[in-house]
Design an enzyme around this catalytic site. Structure first.
Site, PDB file in Angstrom:
ATOM      1  N   GLY A   1       0.814  -1.208   0.000  1.00 28.71           N
ATOM      2  CA  GLY A   1       0.000   0.000   0.000  1.00 28.71           C
ATOM      3  C   GLY A   1       0.846   1.255   0.000  1.00 28.71           C
ATOM      4  N   GLN A   2       0.184   2.405  -0.059  1.00 30.01           N
ATOM      5  CA  GLN A   2       0.931   3.656  -0.192  1.00 30.01           C
ATOM      6  C   GLN A   2       1.802   3.945   1.027  1.00 30.01           C
ATOM      7  OE1 GLN A   2      -1.854   6.816  -0.971  1.00 30.01           O
ATOM      8  NE2 GLN A   2      -3.135   6.384   0.797  1.00 30.01           N
ATOM      9  N   LEU A   3       1.308   3.691   2.233  1.00 28.77           N
ATOM     10  CA  LEU A   3       2.140   3.902   3.415  1.00 28.77           C
ATOM     11  C   LEU A   3       3.174   2.798   3.548  1.00 28.77           C
ATOM     12  CD1 LEU A   3       2.951   5.394   5.944  1.00 28.77           C
ATOM     13  CD2 LEU A   3       1.108   4.223   7.176  1.00 28.77           C
TER      14      LEU A   3
ATOM     15  N   ILE B   1      -4.714 -11.377   6.637  1.00 28.67           N
ATOM     16  CA  ILE B   1      -4.738 -11.171   8.086  1.00 28.67           C
ATOM     17  C   ILE B   1      -6.069 -11.564   8.716  1.00 28.67           C
ATOM     18  CG2 ILE B   1      -3.035  -9.301   7.990  1.00 28.67           C
ATOM     19  CD1 ILE B   1      -5.396  -7.332   8.385  1.00 28.67           C
TER      20      ILE B   1
ATOM     21  N   ALA C   1      -5.305  -2.592   5.618  1.00 33.13           N
ATOM     22  CA  ALA C   1      -6.669  -2.144   5.933  1.00 33.13           C
ATOM     23  C   ALA C   1      -7.479  -2.063   4.654  1.00 33.13           C
ATOM     24  CB  ALA C   1      -6.648  -0.773   6.612  1.00 33.13           C
TER      25      ALA C   1
ATOM     26  N   THR D   1      -9.457   0.468   2.944  1.00 29.75           N
ATOM     27  CA  THR D   1      -9.549   1.921   3.069  1.00 29.75           C
ATOM     28  C   THR D   1     -10.511   2.571   2.081  1.00 29.75           C
ATOM     29  OG1 THR D   1      -7.622   2.188   1.626  1.00 29.75           O
ATOM     30  CG2 THR D   1      -7.210   2.092   4.004  1.00 29.75           C
TER      31      THR D   1
ATOM     32  N   THR E   1      -7.162   6.391  11.649  1.00 30.36           N
ATOM     33  CA  THR E   1      -7.691   7.440  10.780  1.00 30.36           C
ATOM     34  C   THR E   1      -8.454   8.500  11.551  1.00 30.36           C
ATOM     35  OG1 THR E   1      -9.331   7.808   9.001  1.00 30.36           O
ATOM     36  CG2 THR E   1      -9.703   5.944  10.425  1.00 30.36           C
TER      37      THR E   1
ATOM     38  N   TYR F   1     -16.683   2.713   7.772  1.00 26.73           N
ATOM     39  CA  TYR F   1     -15.217   2.695   7.766  1.00 26.73           C
ATOM     40  C   TYR F   1     -14.687   3.150   9.119  1.00 26.73           C
ATOM     41  CZ  TYR F   1     -10.426   4.177   6.809  1.00 26.73           C
ATOM     42  OH  TYR F   1      -9.069   4.360   6.858  1.00 26.73           O
TER      43      TYR F   1
ATOM     44  N   LYS G   1     -12.538   0.978  12.007  1.00 23.09           N
ATOM     45  CA  LYS G   1     -11.227   1.407  12.482  1.00 23.09           C
ATOM     46  C   LYS G   1     -11.254   1.726  13.979  1.00 23.09           C
ATOM     47  CE  LYS G   1      -7.985   2.044  10.218  1.00 23.09           C
ATOM     48  NZ  LYS G   1      -6.850   1.138   9.906  1.00 23.09           N
TER      49      LYS G   1
END
Length: 280
Positions: free
Chosen positions: A10-12, A35, A58, A60, A99, A123, A127
């Site tokens: 993912g981006q992170l 997971i 996640a 997202t 988030t 969402y 979270k």
């Protein structure tokens, strides 16, 4: 340090790989590792024995979560519970990435780390449940909340604004949604500093400053040299979507600042992103 990163593609996750390239990294993501399968994370952690798990994995897609709340809960809440249980069984510390959508967004002044959870959409609910699992199961954890994350190479708000601006010459953006645009590279650097402190707790890591989506779009157009494009302000009520984001979702970085960990203004981060990725 040996660090296991979930959601590594993912981006992170990719930003963390760049920032932490001097460390020993174990990288996992779908489809190889799910997971949500009980026992999977426990097996992986027992085999690899990391010193720390950074949990980025996640679901997202905020609107997707609204359409399928059960999937959102399974991935974001139950999946995080599995990761936390695996860390608990092996006495390993965990970073959980959360988030601003764990808050309702009813506070115009924004949210500090100590504010009670009050999610308004599936969402955010999934979270928030994930955070509760982490706090209930572990004593050594960092919960890092962020907002409006963007990174190179993927679809994001910036990409969408530039595409519409170039194709149509006009964009329509909501004025009544406020948050903190955050560059994934800057978030990764903040997390890298945090995990050296041993100062466990809850942190808000966002680029400094807050703005509306409309103001964010204006700055994107200005920095991209598209000042002739008309940005029409609209209200979220005029924009139909499955999810309802927090109207005032700005986060304040109090705890990180006390440790000397701050992120630069969002306008500066946006400039780096545009110069490095989108502009000739």
């Amino acid at each position: 340090m040996h660090i296991l990163i979930t959601g590594a593609n993912g981006q992170l996750g990719q930003a963390l790989q760049t920032t932490l390239r001097g460390e020993t990294l174990t990288l996992i993501d779908l489809p190889e590792v799910d997971i949500t399968t009980p026992g999977t994370m426990a097996d992986i952690i027992r085999q690899t024995r990391p010193d720390l798990v950074i949990h980025c994995a996640a679901y997202t897609d905020v609107d997707g979560c609204a359409r399928d709340p059960e999937l959102a809960h399974r991935v974001n809440a139950f999946g995080t519970q599995n990761v936390a249980l695996a860390c608990q069984a092996t006495d390993i510390a965990m970073v959980h990435v959360s988030t601003n959508e764990v808050f309702a967004g009813t506070e115009p002044g924004g949210y500090e780390e100590w504010r009670p959870l009050s999610p308004r959409n599936p969402y955010g609910q999934s979270k928030a449940a994930a955070e509760i699992h982490v706090r209930a199961l572990l004593s050594r954890y960092y919960i890092v909340r962020t907002a409006w994350l963007y990174a190179p190479g993927g679809r994001n708000f910036i990409h969408a604004i530039l595409r519409r601006a170039r194709e149509e010459g006009v964009v329509r953006v909501v004025t009544d949604e406020v948050g903190n645009p955050t560059y994934a590279a800057d978030l990764a650097q903040a997390i890298a500093k945090l995990i050296t402190t041993g100062q466990y707790g809850i942190y808000h890591f966002v680029n400094n400053g807050a703005c509306s989506r409309w103001a964010f779009a204006n700055e994107i157009l200005r920095q991209a040299g598209l000042t002739g494009v008309v940005n029409i302000p609209i209200l979220s009520s005029a924009f139909s979507r499955p999810s309802s984001p927090p109207p005032f979702g700005a986060l304040h970085n109090r705890n990180g600042k006390a440790l000397g960990i701050t992120l630069r203004p969002w306008q500066e981060a946006l400039s780096d992103y545009l110069q490095g990725e989108l502009l000739p």
